[in-house]
Structure formats: C-alpha cells, structure tokens
Design an enzyme around this catalytic site. Structure first.
Site, PDB file in Angstrom:
ATOM      1  N   LYS A 130      44.659 -10.878 -39.567  1.00  0.00           N
ATOM      2  CA  LYS A 130      44.273  -9.590 -39.852  1.00  0.00           C
ATOM      3  C   LYS A 130      43.061  -9.307 -38.895  1.00  0.00           C
ATOM      4  O   LYS A 130      42.257 -10.239 -38.442  1.00  0.00           O
ATOM      5  CB  LYS A 130      43.571  -9.637 -41.221  1.00  0.00           C
ATOM      6  CG  LYS A 130      44.774  -9.838 -42.206  1.00  0.00           C
ATOM      7  CD  LYS A 130      44.098  -9.479 -43.810  1.00  0.00           C
ATOM      8  CE  LYS A 130      45.228  -9.628 -44.969  1.00  0.00           C
ATOM      9  NZ  LYS A 130      45.909  -8.661 -44.976  1.00  0.00           N
ATOM     10  N   ARG A 169      54.495 -12.051 -51.158  1.00  0.00           N
ATOM     11  CA  ARG A 169      55.816 -12.027 -51.406  1.00  0.00           C
ATOM     12  C   ARG A 169      56.690 -13.472 -51.409  1.00  0.00           C
ATOM     13  O   ARG A 169      57.630 -13.614 -52.048  1.00  0.00           O
ATOM     14  CB  ARG A 169      56.563 -10.767 -50.834  1.00  0.00           C
ATOM     15  CG  ARG A 169      56.656 -11.025 -49.327  1.00  0.00           C
ATOM     16  CD  ARG A 169      57.164  -9.632 -48.615  1.00  0.00           C
ATOM     17  NE  ARG A 169      56.023  -9.026 -48.514  1.00  0.00           N
ATOM     18  CZ  ARG A 169      55.797  -7.736 -47.880  1.00  0.00           C
ATOM     19  NH1 ARG A 169      56.973  -7.006 -47.529  1.00  0.00           N
ATOM     20  NH2 ARG A 169      54.619  -7.045 -48.034  1.00  0.00           N
TER      21      ARG A 169
HETATM   22  N1  BES Z   1      46.558  -9.493 -49.415  1.00  0.00           N
HETATM   23  C1  BES Z   1      47.403  -8.431 -48.706  1.00  0.00           C
HETATM   24  C2  BES Z   1      47.272  -7.021 -49.365  1.00  0.00           C
HETATM   25  C3  BES Z   1      46.087  -6.421 -49.674  1.00  0.00           C
HETATM   26  C4  BES Z   1      45.523  -5.453 -48.761  1.00  0.00           C
HETATM   27  C5  BES Z   1      45.328  -6.824 -50.688  1.00  0.00           C
HETATM   28  C6  BES Z   1      44.383  -5.016 -49.435  1.00  0.00           C
HETATM   29  C7  BES Z   1      44.000  -6.335 -51.089  1.00  0.00           C
HETATM   30  C8  BES Z   1      43.602  -5.233 -50.283  1.00  0.00           C
HETATM   31  C9  BES Z   1      48.736  -8.635 -48.372  1.00  0.00           C
HETATM   32  O1  BES Z   1      49.039 -10.312 -48.064  1.00  0.00           O
HETATM   33  C10 BES Z   1      49.029  -8.232 -46.923  1.00  0.00           C
HETATM   34  O2  BES Z   1      48.507  -8.564 -46.099  1.00  0.00           O
HETATM   35  N2  BES Z   1      49.805  -7.212 -46.766  1.00  0.00           N
HETATM   36  C11 BES Z   1      50.399  -6.584 -45.655  1.00  0.00           C
HETATM   37  C12 BES Z   1      52.045  -6.406 -45.514  1.00  0.00           C
HETATM   38  C13 BES Z   1      52.230  -6.204 -44.500  1.00  0.00           C
HETATM   39  C14 BES Z   1      52.203  -6.974 -43.352  1.00  0.00           C
HETATM   40  C15 BES Z   1      53.760  -5.781 -44.413  1.00  0.00           C
HETATM   41  C16 BES Z   1      49.694  -5.259 -45.779  1.00  0.00           C
HETATM   42  O3  BES Z   1      49.697  -4.487 -46.818  1.00  0.00           O
HETATM   43  O4  BES Z   1      49.502  -4.623 -44.669  1.00  0.00           O
HETATM   44 MN    MN Z   2      48.648 -10.939 -46.151  1.00  0.00          MN
END
Ligand code: BES
Ligand code: MN
Ligand code: ZN
Length: 495
Positions: A275, A349
C-alpha cells in the site's frame, strides 16, 4: 460507568445535571419547541429559554442551564432531538452519547437523563444506556497526560414497569460494555495487538464470561489445510492465530448453529502489492471484524440466548517479506478451491474463505462474517452505511430487523451471478481480485464461493469501523459498528 434507574419525577432528582430532550413540533415556517417530558416542573423550567428563541431543538444541539428554577438538579441540559414527528430511539441513542461527551468534557462525573415521553419506555432506556456507553469511550490511551475523563454514574429517569425497565437497562449495559470492549481491541496499534495478543484477549474474556475458547497457531492452520489463510500468514514473522469461541448453552437445540466469522488482520501493509505510505497507519484497524465477533460473543455469553453460536477469527498480519506470497501465486483453500493471487492486498477474502469453510465444517448452519474488506465499499457508501451482502433473502430480512432495533446503518448490495465472471481465473478456479470496478461486490462474490449454499451474510465495515472525525455522540477512532446488530440478531435467532 454505573447505571441506575430512577422512578422519581425528573424535577425531584438530585443530580449534577438533568438531561432532557427538546423537540420541535412546528412546521417549516415556524418552530414550536417543547420539552419531551410529562413533568410539568421540567416544562416550566425550560419555558423561558425556549421563549427566548435561543433553543431551536436542532438535532444534537445542546443547551446548558445552571440552577434551573423548580428543579432539584444543579444543571439542566437540553438535548435537541429535531422534528417531533421523526424523533425515535435511534436519535435518543445519539443524544445520550452527546450528553456524555459534552458533560464529561466540562468535568462532570455523573448525570441523569430523563426518558422522553414520546418513546416507548423500555426502548428509550435501552437506547439511552447504549448511547451513553458509546459516548464515554475515548481513544487517547497512550497520552502521558491522559485525563481519562469519564462519566462514572448515569441515572435514567423513567416511568413504567420497573422489572421490565431494569431488564432493558441491564441488557443495554452488557451491549454497551461489549461495544467498548471491541473498540478497546481495535484502538490498539499493531505492535500491541498482534494475532497472539488478540488470541490472549479472547481467552481472557472467554474465561470471564464462561465461553469455550481455543487459539491455534501455524501448525493447526497448516494441518487443517487452510491454504488461503496461510498464504497471508506466511509472509509475517508474527505468528498467526486461529481463534475459536463456542457458546453452547444447556437446553439449546442441536440446530440451528450460528457461525460468526471475523477478519482479524492486525496490520495490513498490502504485502508485496504494498500500500502507499499515506494513511497506512490506519491499517491497524483491519482486525475490526474479528474484534467485533469476539465482543459479540462476550455479549451473547452474558445475555444467554438459547441458541448455539460459534465464532471463528482468522488473525494474521499481511506483510511483505522474503517468505511472502507473490502476485501470480496459486493457493489451495481448505475447501479445495484453487485461487490465483492477483493482488496480495486482497488478503481479507483469503483468510475469510478458510474461516467460512471451517465454520461449516464445525457444524454452523448459518454464517455471518464481518470484515474491513474493501476500499470500494467506502467509495460506494462512504462512512455512513456499512455494506450488507446476503445469499438468502430470509436471513437478510431477519438481519435487517436486528439492524433497525440496534440503531445501526447498513445498506444491502447486490450479488448477481454476472459479477462472478469478473473473478474467473485463467489458471485456477477463481482470482482474489477483480480490479476496481464493483470492488466491494466482487470481494463478496469471492466469499460467496466459500459460503456456498449455507445462508450467509457478509458485512463490509471498511468505511464504518473507524470514525474519521469526532462527532457530538462518538469520538474519532474505533466505532464498534455491527456489534449491536449481531447481538440483536443472535438473540432473536431461534424465534
Ligand atoms: N483492508 C483493506 C480494505 C480497507 C480499505 C479497509 C480502507 C479499511 C479502509 C483490504 O485488505 C484491501 O486492501 N482491499 C483492497 C482490495 C483490492 C486490492 C482488490 C482494496 O480495497 O483496495
Ligand atoms: Mn489489503
Ligand atoms: Zn485488509
């Protein structure tokens, strides 16, 4: 916070402050503000300030009056409840939180709140107590000069059947304390809330309230062939934890068994698909779904519904390292399905896939998962509503009922078969990411592959588990969203 009921006339209550709801029954041209109380002395005491036009009864508006004439209370706090025709227990919950937050900031340690005349007394007692607990939480644990200003004692002034109202108060207090228990867990940074520590906290709680609890490590995760869960855990030096809590009260029927599955990612860096630095510190709350399930089990153990419930929390960090999984890797989930990893940041997931499958294997007939799963649900619904996904309309309807009673906001999202095409893989059964468009839905579609035919609800709480700002009724920080609805659902599950 101590809570007690008083059946005295509000005017006779000796307290540092009496909080009373004021409403507006006027039309849009002209306000007509009044105190929502059956006590004439309260109406008298508010008459002048209302006549001055300074009190509009706007939602969450607070007015503090010292030495109110004719009342034994030292202060009178007017809580604006908005339009009288729309006022409900949902609003009272927030007002009670706002009263706590405004009074504790002024150094008060106790106060009384009068149940509005226009609401059903037991619902109002419940809402006032729950809301007060929510307002009493502050996240500033590690400030050296932490004042820990809290309300120590709340009196709810009501009239009605004493035993019925006492029950409402006792139950609301269990729910309120459990919601703050969740917020405690979520508030901790990842160096102080590792999967192991989360497991320890679950064990300690289980012992206190009389639940069965097992916490397993990497060996068991591998032995169970939880290849999806392990694929996330393998990249971290911090050991993962598979936390299982069981509530099996005497006299409960064999079936149904409710399974509560929580995402317990104690820190989400994104892994190799790392990230951006900006805002990454917030990914300590990526275990909020798991914490919520632990807190819900606490409340359930204390409220004692006659129904079997099992909670499974898949706790791990998501880290980049020489051992971390890489995009393109193929993993075999516990169910036997093969998964092509497109993005290692779509880790929630993965851990839930095995959690859901394991819940079924343990005999759960109905499943609910809660997870901070996608940024996409925040794009879709903002910070106001959590996303609900359901593969079973009947179960959804029942959950919706619980939601309304609990005063939480969630919005149903679709799960059409068409979305499944987006996560089809060339090399494996399914991919773990379908890209940006419909991201919350494709994440849910992925989970659906593991819930299969079992009635299942998925709660995406990414946008609602953390308050981005201070609100009058709740502090910035962990919200404890979904706990109240889950507990309410569990309580009515066998009816
Ligand atoms: N933990 C994150 C989602 C999240 C985003 C939680 C903002 C709280 C605040 C999750 O694991 C994630 O990174 N999801 C990705 C999925 C994508 C890579 C398909 C996302 O939402 O960007
Ligand atoms: Mn994630
Ligand atoms: Zn995550």
């Amino acid at each position: 916070m101590k809570t007690n009921l008083s059946f005295t006339n509000p005017a006779e209550v000796e307290t540092d402050c009496l909080a009373v709801v004021v409403l507006d029954r006027g039309d849009k041209d002209k306000a007509d503000v009044f105190a929502d109380s059956a006590d004439n002395a309260v109406n008298e005491a508010t008459k002048d300030v209302i006549a001055s036009g300074e009190v509009a009864a706007k939602p969450l508006e607070t007015t503090l009056i010292h030495k109110p004439a004719g009342l034994k209370a030292k202060r009178l706090l007017l809580l604006g409840g908005g339009k009288a025709s729309k006022f409900s227990a949902f609003d009272l919950r927030k007002l009670a939180g706002a009263a706590v937050r405004s009074l504790k900031g002024r150094g008060l340690r106790s106060f009384a709140i009068a149940v509005p005349q226009s609401l059903k007394a037991d619902e109002a007692v419940r809402a006032a107590v729950e809301g007060a607990f929510v307002g009493n939480f502050d996240p500033d644990y590690y400030k050296s000069d932490r004042k820990d200003q809290k309300i120590d004692a709340l009196t709810v002034v009501a009239s009605g059947d004493p035993s019925n109202l006492q029950k409402a108060m006792d139950e609301a207090r269990i729910v309120g304390e459990s919601q703050n228990f969740v917020r405690d867990l979520v508030n901790e940074p990842s160096n102080r809330m590792t999967p192991t520590i989360l497991g320890d906290r679950a064990k300690k709680m289980a012992q206190e309230v009389g639940l069965q609890c097992e916490v397993y490590g990497a060996d068991k995760i591998k032995e169970l062939k939880m290849g999806a869960f392990w694929s996330v855990a393998q990249g971290s030096d911090e050991p993962p934890a598979l936390i299982i809590l069981k509530y099996e009260p005497a006299g409960a029927p064999e079936k149904p068994v409710l399974g509560l599955v929580g995402k317990g990612v104690t820190f989400d860096t994104g892994g190799i698909s790392i990230k951006p630095a900006d805002g990454m510190e917030k990914m300590k709350y990526d275990m909020a779904g798991g914490a919520t399930m632990i807190g819900a089990m606490r409340a359930i153990a204390l409220l004692k519904p006659k129904v079997k419930i099992t909670a499974i929390i898949c706790a791990t960090e998501n880290m980049p390292s020489g051992k971390a999984q890489k995009p393109g890797d193929v993993q075999i989930a516990m169910s036997g399905k093969s998964i092509e990893i497109i993005n290692t940041d779509a880790e929630g997931r993965l851990v839930l896939a095995d959690g859901l499958h394991y819940a079924k294997q343990l005999g759960c007939t109905h499943l609910i998962d809660a997870a901070t799963l996608t940024g996409a649900v925040v794009v879709a619904l903002g910070y106001v509503n959590a996303g609900i996904f359901a593969n079973d309309d009947k179960m959804y309807e029942r959950f919706k009922n619980a939601l309304d009673k609990a005063g939480e906001k969630m919005w149903r999202m679709p799960l059409d078969e068409e979305y499944k095409d987006i996560i089809k893989s060339n090399i494996a059964d399914i991919m773990n990411s379908g890209g940006r468009y419909g991201g919350a839905v494709t994440a849910a579609m992925f989970l659906k592959e593991f819930a299969e035919d079992t009635p299942w609800i998925h709660l995406d709480i990414a946008g609602t588990a953390w308050m981005e700002d201070n609100k009058p009724w709740i502090a910035k920080g962990p919200s404890g969203i979904a706990l109240r609805s889950l507990v309410e659902f569990a309580r009515s599950f066998n009816e």
